[in-house]
Design a protein around this motif. Structure first.
Motif, PDB file in Angstrom:
ATOM      1  N   LYS A 186       0.625   0.550  24.361  1.00  0.00           N
ATOM      2  CA  LYS A 186       1.502   1.238  23.413  1.00  0.00           C
ATOM      3  C   LYS A 186       1.225   0.768  21.991  1.00  0.00           C
ATOM      4  N   THR A 187       1.416   1.685  21.016  1.00  0.00           N
ATOM      5  CA  THR A 187       1.408   1.327  19.589  1.00  0.00           C
ATOM      6  C   THR A 187       2.637   1.941  18.941  1.00  0.00           C
ATOM      7  N   ASN A 188       3.192   1.264  17.928  1.00  0.00           N
ATOM      8  CA  ASN A 188       4.422   1.704  17.249  1.00  0.00           C
ATOM      9  C   ASN A 188       4.107   2.227  15.844  1.00  0.00           C
ATOM     10  N   HIS A 189       4.802   3.289  15.406  1.00  0.00           N
ATOM     11  CA  HIS A 189       4.509   3.943  14.133  1.00  0.00           C
ATOM     12  C   HIS A 189       5.800   4.436  13.491  1.00  0.00           C
ATOM     13  N   ASN A 190       5.755   4.661  12.164  1.00  0.00           N
ATOM     14  CA  ASN A 190       6.854   5.260  11.409  1.00  0.00           C
ATOM     15  C   ASN A 190       6.443   6.646  10.933  1.00  0.00           C
ATOM     16  N   THR A 191       7.440   7.538  10.765  1.00  0.00           N
ATOM     17  CA  THR A 191       7.154   8.857  10.201  1.00  0.00           C
ATOM     18  C   THR A 191       6.963   8.726   8.694  1.00  0.00           C
ATOM     19  N   ALA A 192       6.632   9.810   8.052  1.00  0.00           N
ATOM     20  CA  ALA A 192       6.317   9.759   6.622  1.00  0.00           C
ATOM     21  C   ALA A 192       7.496   9.283   5.793  1.00  0.00           C
ATOM     22  N   ASP A 193       8.723   9.718   6.162  1.00  0.00           N
ATOM     23  CA  ASP A 193       9.889   9.285   5.381  1.00  0.00           C
ATOM     24  C   ASP A 193      10.411   7.929   5.828  1.00  0.00           C
ATOM     25  N   LYS A 194       9.807   7.368   6.887  1.00  0.00           N
ATOM     26  CA  LYS A 194      10.111   6.011   7.379  1.00  0.00           C
ATOM     27  C   LYS A 194      11.557   5.845   7.824  1.00  0.00           C
ATOM     28  N   GLU A 195      12.225   6.961   8.107  1.00  0.00           N
ATOM     29  CA  GLU A 195      13.585   6.845   8.604  1.00  0.00           C
ATOM     30  C   GLU A 195      13.609   6.777  10.122  1.00  0.00           C
ATOM     31  N   ASP A 196      12.620   7.426  10.750  1.00  0.00           N
ATOM     32  CA  ASP A 196      12.539   7.404  12.204  1.00  0.00           C
ATOM     33  C   ASP A 196      11.235   6.741  12.619  1.00  0.00           C
ATOM     34  N   SER A 197      11.206   6.261  13.837  1.00  0.00           N
ATOM     35  CA  SER A 197      10.000   5.633  14.358  1.00  0.00           C
ATOM     36  C   SER A 197       9.653   6.262  15.697  1.00  0.00           C
ATOM     37  N   PHE A 198       8.386   6.086  16.099  1.00  0.00           N
ATOM     38  CA  PHE A 198       7.973   6.607  17.394  1.00  0.00           C
ATOM     39  C   PHE A 198       6.898   5.699  17.964  1.00  0.00           C
ATOM     40  N   THR A 199       6.601   5.912  19.248  1.00  0.00           N
ATOM     41  CA  THR A 199       5.618   5.099  19.970  1.00  0.00           C
ATOM     42  C   THR A 199       4.553   6.015  20.541  1.00  0.00           C
ATOM     43  N   LEU A 200       3.292   5.565  20.484  1.00  0.00           N
ATOM     44  CA  LEU A 200       2.190   6.273  21.139  1.00  0.00           C
ATOM     45  C   LEU A 200       1.801   5.502  22.397  1.00  0.00           C
ATOM     46  N   ILE A 201       1.701   6.223  23.529  1.00  0.00           N
ATOM     47  CA  ILE A 201       1.261   5.631  24.794  1.00  0.00           C
ATOM     48  C   ILE A 201      -0.167   6.096  25.044  1.00  0.00           C
TER      49      ILE A 201
ATOM     50  N   LEU B 278      -2.682   1.924  12.330  1.00  0.00           N
ATOM     51  CA  LEU B 278      -2.115   0.944  13.260  1.00  0.00           C
ATOM     52  C   LEU B 278      -1.534  -0.237  12.499  1.00  0.00           C
ATOM     53  N   GLU B 279      -0.383  -0.759  12.970  1.00  0.00           N
ATOM     54  CA  GLU B 279       0.147  -2.014  12.446  1.00  0.00           C
ATOM     55  C   GLU B 279      -0.790  -3.147  12.854  1.00  0.00           C
ATOM     56  N   GLU B 280      -0.688  -4.273  12.119  1.00  0.00           N
ATOM     57  CA  GLU B 280      -1.608  -5.391  12.400  1.00  0.00           C
ATOM     58  C   GLU B 280      -1.504  -5.850  13.850  1.00  0.00           C
ATOM     59  N   ASN B 281      -0.258  -6.002  14.355  1.00  0.00           N
ATOM     60  CA  ASN B 281      -0.082  -6.451  15.736  1.00  0.00           C
ATOM     61  C   ASN B 281      -0.656  -5.442  16.721  1.00  0.00           C
ATOM     62  N   ASP B 282      -0.437  -4.120  16.464  1.00  0.00           N
ATOM     63  CA  ASP B 282      -0.955  -3.096  17.359  1.00  0.00           C
ATOM     64  C   ASP B 282      -2.477  -2.989  17.251  1.00  0.00           C
ATOM     65  N   ARG B 283      -3.013  -3.254  16.045  1.00  0.00           N
ATOM     66  CA  ARG B 283      -4.471  -3.215  15.884  1.00  0.00           C
ATOM     67  C   ARG B 283      -5.122  -4.283  16.748  1.00  0.00           C
ATOM     68  N   CYS B 284      -4.536  -5.480  16.723  1.00  0.00           N
ATOM     69  CA  CYS B 284      -5.067  -6.570  17.562  1.00  0.00           C
ATOM     70  C   CYS B 284      -4.926  -6.205  19.037  1.00  0.00           C
ATOM     71  N   LYS B 285      -3.800  -5.603  19.377  1.00  0.00           N
ATOM     72  CA  LYS B 285      -3.574  -5.211  20.766  1.00  0.00           C
ATOM     73  C   LYS B 285      -4.617  -4.172  21.199  1.00  0.00           C
ATOM     74  N   PHE B 286      -4.912  -3.205  20.279  1.00  0.00           N
ATOM     75  CA  PHE B 286      -5.864  -2.130  20.589  1.00  0.00           C
ATOM     76  C   PHE B 286      -7.263  -2.705  20.836  1.00  0.00           C
ATOM     77  N   THR B 287      -7.674  -3.585  19.925  1.00  0.00           N
ATOM     78  CA  THR B 287      -9.027  -4.146  20.064  1.00  0.00           C
ATOM     79  C   THR B 287      -9.141  -5.057  21.268  1.00  0.00           C
ATOM     80  N   GLU B 288      -8.068  -5.787  21.576  1.00  0.00           N
ATOM     81  CA  GLU B 288      -8.121  -6.677  22.741  1.00  0.00           C
ATOM     82  C   GLU B 288      -8.255  -5.893  24.034  1.00  0.00           C
ATOM     83  N   ILE B 289      -7.684  -4.686  24.064  1.00  0.00           N
ATOM     84  CA  ILE B 289      -7.730  -3.901  25.305  1.00  0.00           C
ATOM     85  C   ILE B 289      -8.982  -3.020  25.375  1.00  0.00           C
TER      86      ILE B 289
END
Length: 746
Positions: A81-96, A54-65
């Motif tokens: 929602k949390t935001n993530h990058n793929t291994a090659d960091k060219e594309d991004s995706f979101t987890l709901i 998890l990114e720092e902002n998403d980690r805080c969001k996860f723990t707060e919820i």
């Protein structure tokens, strides 16, 4: 501007998950490993391991919820929602993430279960099909004219707006023709010269304002045109393309405002950015008397750093560009021509950045020059220009140079893409807007609901919808007016409908219309007063002159000395009445032309007391009773002569028109409300029939009670004095019961 963002899709099956709170044990379904592309051994089994994904902002969001969820007595569902990058960091995706506490122990949840869904972005660029679809939509629905020409300046393609402008029914009817087929020779010849220059130099012409006349000379308009070189597949120039905006209304508004009011002759033409005043005193001596706070982003300097000298900015300019920049400044100030230049700066933190400076120089009486302008960071624009493909570059340039807010939203009201103008309006980046709703970018809830309803209507009817005016109030209180067209747009990848919105800022036009309307109202009111005064002067002097002329004729005809003496007596009386009328008219003129700028801080209660002392004889003789409700500390900034005249006139009238069957009783009230000072004078006198005389109450020489001492100019003067100070006066009256004058002094 960043590349256009693609649309989103849910491309993998959801993964089920559970969390045993007491022993911090996490379990995920097999699909979870597919989200990140790793093996089952790498799937996190504790919340601490999950935090590593998890990114720092998403980690805080996860723990707060999640953490408060385990402490609630009642289970409730949650989604985030949390935001993530793929291994090659060219594309991004979101987890709901969705979940619910299903087991509790002593009121606290011990087991939380749910599912998590991956939502992916299709890369960082639109597909060719998407580009073509978006291009067609923009061509068909942008309110500005768009055109493509070959090397002979023959039209290759135009949009609907351009076809309407050229007077053809179908854009295809213009293909193969030139400007000489539609415009007069002067305009067509200049347009051809511009296009030849662009093709030879490969340099664009930006925002050129020019007058366009039809071939027959029946139609003339003003337009702002941007033209750029058109490249073929092998990178050679094959023609030109551009965008033209009709600015006729703006030009006409400027002319009308200039004619209506000289103070509106110079209109501000600046655009948002890093604003400044540049003072060029002599060669080598210059400074920035004013610089907005944006200078810290552009130069990493504070406004005070450049207040007395330009040296801090000169020291930031790249060594390879400094001679060119200094030379352009000297040329602009010497020839009083617009300063427009791109150059590089070297900043302590950001390093090398590209900036663009624009200014309009104005010569001062002392021989120095003041430049009014702005500077903006164009580093990303420079990088993007080199990275993108030719087709994307040309489409991107059309969108970049258009001052419109352009964005696409799905049926749920979430942004799928937005251009820089839209992002800047909401103080976000284009990337930050993707996936957000109107409410999340700062649109008020009621307006967001209205927008969503309109967009659903566009999708359901599959027809464009035009919103001619829409007002937005910014956080600083400034009003912005927009004109919007919403067009059905198909997401070719998902097959789902969306809405393309094109928003145009019409604030300047609305302001010009309002200013012109206000100026015309003021002029009309002044003309009305002048005509009224001229009518009264003409009527009164004509009556007096006729009376004197008749008496003189009778005098010449009379033989009896006694009769002549009597006629001379009448002639003297007529002369006295003429002098009185002239004195009254002079008094009105004096009151109208006395300056209202002689302001002093006046205590209202003290002023009332002085007026009552002036009226002492009338007050005692008529046994007048007063009821005063005036705060002792109520003061206002006002013209002393006006205030005394207003109160004296109202109090003397209340005594003069007292009721013969009862003692005069006058009530005086004053109060302050929302920055205004209000004043009322009520009496129990004769009153006035407002239905019969209300429209004449404040006219000159109008009296209503047969009082021999009444001249009928007091209330006329009072009303003019109050209105000249920005106030207003109103009257409530009942015949036989009394009158109340209601005044807003300021």
């Amino acid at each position: 501007m960043e590349p256009l963002k693609s649309l989103v899709r849910r491309d993998l099956k959801p993964a089920y998950w559970s969390w045993h709170v007491k022993d911090d044990r996490l379990t995920f379904g097999i699909s979870f490993s597919d989200f990140f592309g790793f093996t089952g051994d790498e799937v996190p089994s504790t919340f601490e391991e999950l935090s590593g994904f998890l990114e720092e902002n998403d980690r805080c969001k996860f723990t707060e919820i999640i953490e408060p969820q385990s402490q609630r007595e009642e289970a409730r569902r949650f989604t985030f929602k949390t935001n993530h990058n793929t291994a090659d960091k060219e594309d991004s995706f979101t987890l709901i993430w969705e979940g619910e506490a299903i087991e509790r122990e002593k009121g606290s949840p011990v087991l939380i279960v749910g599912q998590v869904q991956r939502v992916s972005l299709f890369g960082s660029k639109l597909t060719i099909r998407q580009q073509a679809s978006l291009f067609r939509k923009l061509m068909n629905h942008l309110p500005d004219s768009i055109f493509f020409k070959d090397r002979e300046s023959r039209f290759l393609a135009i949009n609907n707006a351009c076809a309407s402008k050229l007077g053809v029914n179908d854009p295809k009817d213009a293909v193969g023709k030139t400007d000489f087929d539609f415009f007069d020779n002067d305009h067509a010849r200049q347009a051809r010269q511009d296009e030849v220059q662009i093709m030879e130099t490969e340099q664009p012409i930006i925002g050129k304002v020019e007058k366009e006349s039809s071939k027959e000379g029946k139609k003339t308009a003003w337009a702002s045109t941007t033209k750029l070189p058109l490249y073929g597949k092998n990178g050679t120039v094959v023609g030109t393309f551009g965008i033209t905006r009709d600015v006729t209304r703006q030009q006409q508004s400027k002319l009308e405002l200039h004619q209506a009011e000289d103070t509106l002759a110079r209109l501000s033409e600046q655009v948002p950015g890093f604003f400044y005043l540049f003072h060029y005193k002599t060669e080598g001596q210059a400074c920035f008397p004013y610089a907005s706070e944006g200078i810290s982003d552009i130069y990493e300097l504070e406004p005070d750093d450049v207040k007395d000298s330009i040296d801090p900015i000169i020291n930031r300019i790249h060594e390879d560009d400094i001679d060119r920049v200094v030379s352009s400044i000297q040329k602009s100030t010497l020839n009083l021509e617009t300063w427009d230049i791109d150059y590089r700066v070297v900043l302590p933190e950001k390093g090398i950045r590209w900036v663009r400076g624009i200014a309009n120089p104005v010569k001062q009486p002392d021989g120095s020059v003041i430049g009014y302008g702005y500077i903006t960071d164009i580093t990303e624009e420079k990088k993007q220009y080199k990275k993108t493909a030719r087709l994307q570059e040309q489409l991107q340039q059309i969108i970049d140079f258009a001052p419109n807010l352009i964005f696409v939203k799905d049926i749920d009201g979430q942004f799928l893409m937005a251009n820089e103008s839209a992002a800047e309006f909401f103080n976000l980046t284009a990337e930050e807007m993707v996936g957000k709703s109107d409410i999340e970018v700062g649109v008020p809830e009621e307006k967001a609901k209205r927008y969503l309803a309109v967009e659903k209507e566009v999708i359901e009817n599959n027809e464009p919808l035009f919103i001619p005016e829409d007002k937005t109030i910014l956080p600083d209180g400034k009003e912005i007016w927009h004109q919007t067209i919403k067009v059905p747009f198909l997401n070719t990848d998902s097959g789902k409908p969306a809405v393309l919105s094109i928003v145009t800022d019409i604030t300047r036009r609305k302001e010009n219309e309002l200013n012109l309307r206000n100026s015309l109202d003021i002029i009309g009111e002044q003309n009305k007063r002048l005509q009224n005064f001229a009518h009264i002067v003409s009527h009164n002097l004509r009556n007096h002159a006729g009376n004197i002329s008749m008496l003189l004729s009778l005098y010449d005809m009379e033989e009896s000395q006694e009769e002549k003496d009597e006629l001379l007596s009448h002639l003297s009386s007529a002369s006295d009445r003429l002098n009185e009328s002239i004195a009254d008219l002079n008094e009105i003129i004096d009151q109208q032309y006395k300056t209202a700028d002689n302001l002093k801080e006046l205590n209202l209660q003290d002023t009332i007391s002085r007026i009552k002392e002036i009226l002492t004889t009338d007050i005692l003789a008529n046994n007048v009773q007063f009821d005063e409700q005036v705060p002792a500390d109520l003061s206002l900034e006002y013209n002393p002569a006006y205030l005394e005249s207003i109160i004296l006139n109202l109090l003397s009238n209340a005594i003069k028109y007292r009721h013969p069957d009862r003692k005069p009783h006058i009530t005086i009230k004053a109060w302050e409300d929302e920055g205004g000072v209000f004043f009322e004078v009520s009496d129990n006198g004769l009153g006035i029939d407002m239905e019969k005389f209300g429209h004449r109450l404040f006219g000159m020489y109008n009296t209503f009670h047969g009082n021999d001492n009444a001249k009928g100019i007091g209330l006329y003067i009072t009303k003019n004095q109050i209105e000249s100070m920005g106030g207003s006066i109103d009257v409530d009256s009942i015949p036989g019961e009394g009158t109340t004058f209601k005044i807003q002094l300021k």
